[in-house]
Design a protein around this motif. Structure first.
Motif, PDB file in Angstrom:
ATOM      1  N   PHE A  52      58.791  24.122  56.894  1.00  0.00           N
ATOM      2  CA  PHE A  52      56.486  24.090  56.928  1.00  0.00           C
ATOM      3  C   PHE A  52      57.304  25.968  56.157  1.00  0.00           C
ATOM      4  O   PHE A  52      56.043  26.838  55.973  1.00  0.00           O
ATOM      5  CB  PHE A  52      56.727  24.215  58.514  1.00  0.00           C
ATOM      6  CG  PHE A  52      57.158  24.699  59.567  1.00  0.00           C
ATOM      7  CD1 PHE A  52      56.914  25.932  59.879  1.00  0.00           C
ATOM      8  CD2 PHE A  52      57.704  23.614  60.125  1.00  0.00           C
ATOM      9  CE1 PHE A  52      57.785  26.309  60.806  1.00  0.00           C
ATOM     10  CE2 PHE A  52      58.667  24.100  60.937  1.00  0.00           C
ATOM     11  CZ  PHE A  52      58.289  25.216  61.539  1.00  0.00           C
ATOM     12  N   LEU A  53      58.692  26.624  56.365  1.00  0.00           N
ATOM     13  CA  LEU A  53      58.202  28.169  56.191  1.00  0.00           C
ATOM     14  C   LEU A  53      58.039  28.392  54.315  1.00  0.00           C
ATOM     15  O   LEU A  53      58.889  29.455  53.810  1.00  0.00           O
ATOM     16  CB  LEU A  53      59.630  29.075  56.418  1.00  0.00           C
ATOM     17  CG  LEU A  53      59.291  28.877  57.826  1.00  0.00           C
ATOM     18  CD1 LEU A  53      60.606  29.349  58.733  1.00  0.00           C
ATOM     19  CD2 LEU A  53      57.722  29.520  58.355  1.00  0.00           C
ATOM     20  N   ASN A  54      58.170  27.093  53.857  1.00  0.00           N
ATOM     21  CA  ASN A  54      58.700  26.758  52.022  1.00  0.00           C
ATOM     22  C   ASN A  54      56.752  27.460  51.267  1.00  0.00           C
ATOM     23  O   ASN A  54      56.131  27.478  52.103  1.00  0.00           O
ATOM     24  CB  ASN A  54      59.145  25.716  51.538  1.00  0.00           C
ATOM     25  CG  ASN A  54      59.942  25.313  52.190  1.00  0.00           C
ATOM     26  OD1 ASN A  54      61.167  26.179  52.465  1.00  0.00           O
ATOM     27  ND2 ASN A  54      60.692  24.261  52.276  1.00  0.00           N
ATOM     28  N   SER A  55      57.725  28.266  50.335  1.00  0.00           N
ATOM     29  CA  SER A  55      56.180  28.273  50.020  1.00  0.00           C
ATOM     30  C   SER A  55      55.742  27.002  49.343  1.00  0.00           C
ATOM     31  O   SER A  55      56.158  26.216  49.030  1.00  0.00           O
ATOM     32  CB  SER A  55      56.619  29.642  48.448  1.00  0.00           C
ATOM     33  OG  SER A  55      55.544  30.152  47.494  1.00  0.00           O
ATOM     34  N   PHE A  56      54.077  27.189  48.984  1.00  0.00           N
ATOM     35  CA  PHE A  56      53.010  26.540  48.125  1.00  0.00           C
ATOM     36  C   PHE A  56      52.148  27.443  47.930  1.00  0.00           C
ATOM     37  O   PHE A  56      51.421  26.824  47.210  1.00  0.00           O
ATOM     38  CB  PHE A  56      52.024  25.862  49.791  1.00  0.00           C
ATOM     39  CG  PHE A  56      52.121  26.833  50.161  1.00  0.00           C
ATOM     40  CD1 PHE A  56      51.064  26.968  50.146  1.00  0.00           C
ATOM     41  CD2 PHE A  56      52.516  26.364  52.132  1.00  0.00           C
ATOM     42  CE1 PHE A  56      49.913  27.881  51.090  1.00  0.00           C
ATOM     43  CE2 PHE A  56      52.258  27.306  52.616  1.00  0.00           C
ATOM     44  CZ  PHE A  56      50.722  28.130  52.527  1.00  0.00           C
ATOM     45  N   ASN A  64      51.713  20.332  49.665  1.00  0.00           N
ATOM     46  CA  ASN A  64      51.949  20.998  51.532  1.00  0.00           C
ATOM     47  C   ASN A  64      51.432  21.833  52.075  1.00  0.00           C
ATOM     48  O   ASN A  64      51.805  21.958  53.216  1.00  0.00           O
ATOM     49  CB  ASN A  64      53.685  21.046  50.483  1.00  0.00           C
ATOM     50  CG  ASN A  64      54.250  20.534  50.109  1.00  0.00           C
ATOM     51  OD1 ASN A  64      54.355  18.734  49.895  1.00  0.00           O
ATOM     52  ND2 ASN A  64      55.587  20.316  49.264  1.00  0.00           N
ATOM     53  N   ARG A  65      50.490  23.120  51.061  1.00  0.00           N
ATOM     54  CA  ARG A  65      49.845  23.605  52.076  1.00  0.00           C
ATOM     55  C   ARG A  65      49.591  23.680  53.565  1.00  0.00           C
ATOM     56  O   ARG A  65      50.052  24.074  54.495  1.00  0.00           O
ATOM     57  CB  ARG A  65      48.682  24.340  51.103  1.00  0.00           C
ATOM     58  CG  ARG A  65      48.037  25.735  52.130  1.00  0.00           C
ATOM     59  CD  ARG A  65      47.004  26.149  51.912  1.00  0.00           C
ATOM     60  NE  ARG A  65      45.674  25.232  52.251  1.00  0.00           N
ATOM     61  CZ  ARG A  65      45.035  25.706  51.606  1.00  0.00           C
ATOM     62  NH1 ARG A  65      44.019  25.725  50.886  1.00  0.00           N
ATOM     63  NH2 ARG A  65      44.383  24.892  52.212  1.00  0.00           N
ATOM     64  N   HIS A  90      57.356  33.128  53.610  1.00  0.00           N
ATOM     65  CA  HIS A  90      56.825  34.059  51.561  1.00  0.00           C
ATOM     66  C   HIS A  90      55.657  34.693  52.086  1.00  0.00           C
ATOM     67  O   HIS A  90      55.284  34.117  52.759  1.00  0.00           O
ATOM     68  CB  HIS A  90      57.129  32.342  50.814  1.00  0.00           C
ATOM     69  CG  HIS A  90      57.613  31.641  50.470  1.00  0.00           C
ATOM     70  ND1 HIS A  90      58.460  32.213  49.334  1.00  0.00           N
ATOM     71  CD2 HIS A  90      58.966  30.530  51.510  1.00  0.00           C
ATOM     72  CE1 HIS A  90      59.651  31.562  49.599  1.00  0.00           C
ATOM     73  NE2 HIS A  90      59.945  30.670  50.001  1.00  0.00           N
ATOM     74  N   PHE A  91      55.382  35.193  51.021  1.00  0.00           N
ATOM     75  CA  PHE A  91      53.647  35.957  51.294  1.00  0.00           C
ATOM     76  C   PHE A  91      52.123  34.571  51.562  1.00  0.00           C
ATOM     77  O   PHE A  91      51.997  34.730  51.917  1.00  0.00           O
ATOM     78  CB  PHE A  91      53.422  36.469  49.634  1.00  0.00           C
ATOM     79  CG  PHE A  91      51.922  37.407  48.982  1.00  0.00           C
ATOM     80  CD1 PHE A  91      51.973  38.680  49.982  1.00  0.00           C
ATOM     81  CD2 PHE A  91      51.407  36.207  49.272  1.00  0.00           C
ATOM     82  CE1 PHE A  91      50.811  38.533  50.030  1.00  0.00           C
ATOM     83  CE2 PHE A  91      50.146  36.927  49.096  1.00  0.00           C
ATOM     84  CZ  PHE A  91      49.488  38.103  49.452  1.00  0.00           C
ATOM     85  N   VAL A  92      52.656  33.619  51.116  1.00  0.00           N
ATOM     86  CA  VAL A  92      51.584  32.631  50.599  1.00  0.00           C
ATOM     87  C   VAL A  92      51.547  32.218  52.379  1.00  0.00           C
ATOM     88  O   VAL A  92      50.643  31.475  52.949  1.00  0.00           O
ATOM     89  CB  VAL A  92      51.641  31.777  50.138  1.00  0.00           C
ATOM     90  CG1 VAL A  92      51.255  32.105  48.716  1.00  0.00           C
ATOM     91  CG2 VAL A  92      52.759  30.744  50.131  1.00  0.00           C
ATOM     92  N   VAL A  93      52.704  31.506  52.252  1.00  0.00           N
ATOM     93  CA  VAL A  93      53.009  31.566  54.236  1.00  0.00           C
ATOM     94  C   VAL A  93      52.141  32.383  55.003  1.00  0.00           C
ATOM     95  O   VAL A  93      51.488  32.414  55.911  1.00  0.00           O
ATOM     96  CB  VAL A  93      53.883  31.016  54.168  1.00  0.00           C
ATOM     97  CG1 VAL A  93      53.982  30.146  55.803  1.00  0.00           C
ATOM     98  CG2 VAL A  93      54.457  29.710  53.556  1.00  0.00           C
TER      99      VAL A  93
END
Length: 124
Positions: A52-56, A64-65, A90-93
């Motif tokens: 759940f910490l991966n970039s999307f 996956n967001r 990541h920035f997006v998360v």
């Protein structure tokens, strides 16, 4: 992709900041992606990955967001201790979870309700 020399120095200095300020850490969690894992290893040595910490960010992973954000929030809600958790992500998360746009290598502090409490930009 791996970290640049600057990124490796940022990671080492983040870990040094936590050690020098005697900031207690219960557990460190990282994205499964290379640069996050490398950051977690250099800064904190011991960590566990969470998808759940991966970039999307890219179109390939954008689907996956919603699930990732729900999984992240459920994980934090279910965590009963009041000890410090570190998320290397990541920035997006971060921007999605906290409605905040961090700089590269910035430490962002938030409460269990995903309210940004503060941030620290380490001089690298």
């Amino acid at each position: 992709r791996n970290l640049s020399d600057e990124g490796r120095n940022q990671a080492k200095n983040i870990g040094k900041f936590f050690r020098e300020n005697n900031i207690p850490i219960f557990k460190v969690f990282s994205s499964e992606w290379c640069r996050c894992k490398e950051t977690a290893k250099l800064a904190f040595t011991n960590f566990e990955t969470k998808d759940f910490l991966n970039s999307f960010f890219s179109a390939e992973f954008a689907k996956n967001r919603d699930k990732q954000m729900l999984d992240l929030k459920n994980f934090v809600v279910k965590f009963k201790d009041n000890e410090n958790l570190i998320f290397v992500t990541h920035f997006v998360v971060i921007s999605e979870a906290l409605d905040y746009s961090p700089s590269s290598g910035e430490i962002v502090i938030a409460d269990k309700n995903f309210n940004k409490i503060g941030s620290i930009e380490i001089d690298f």
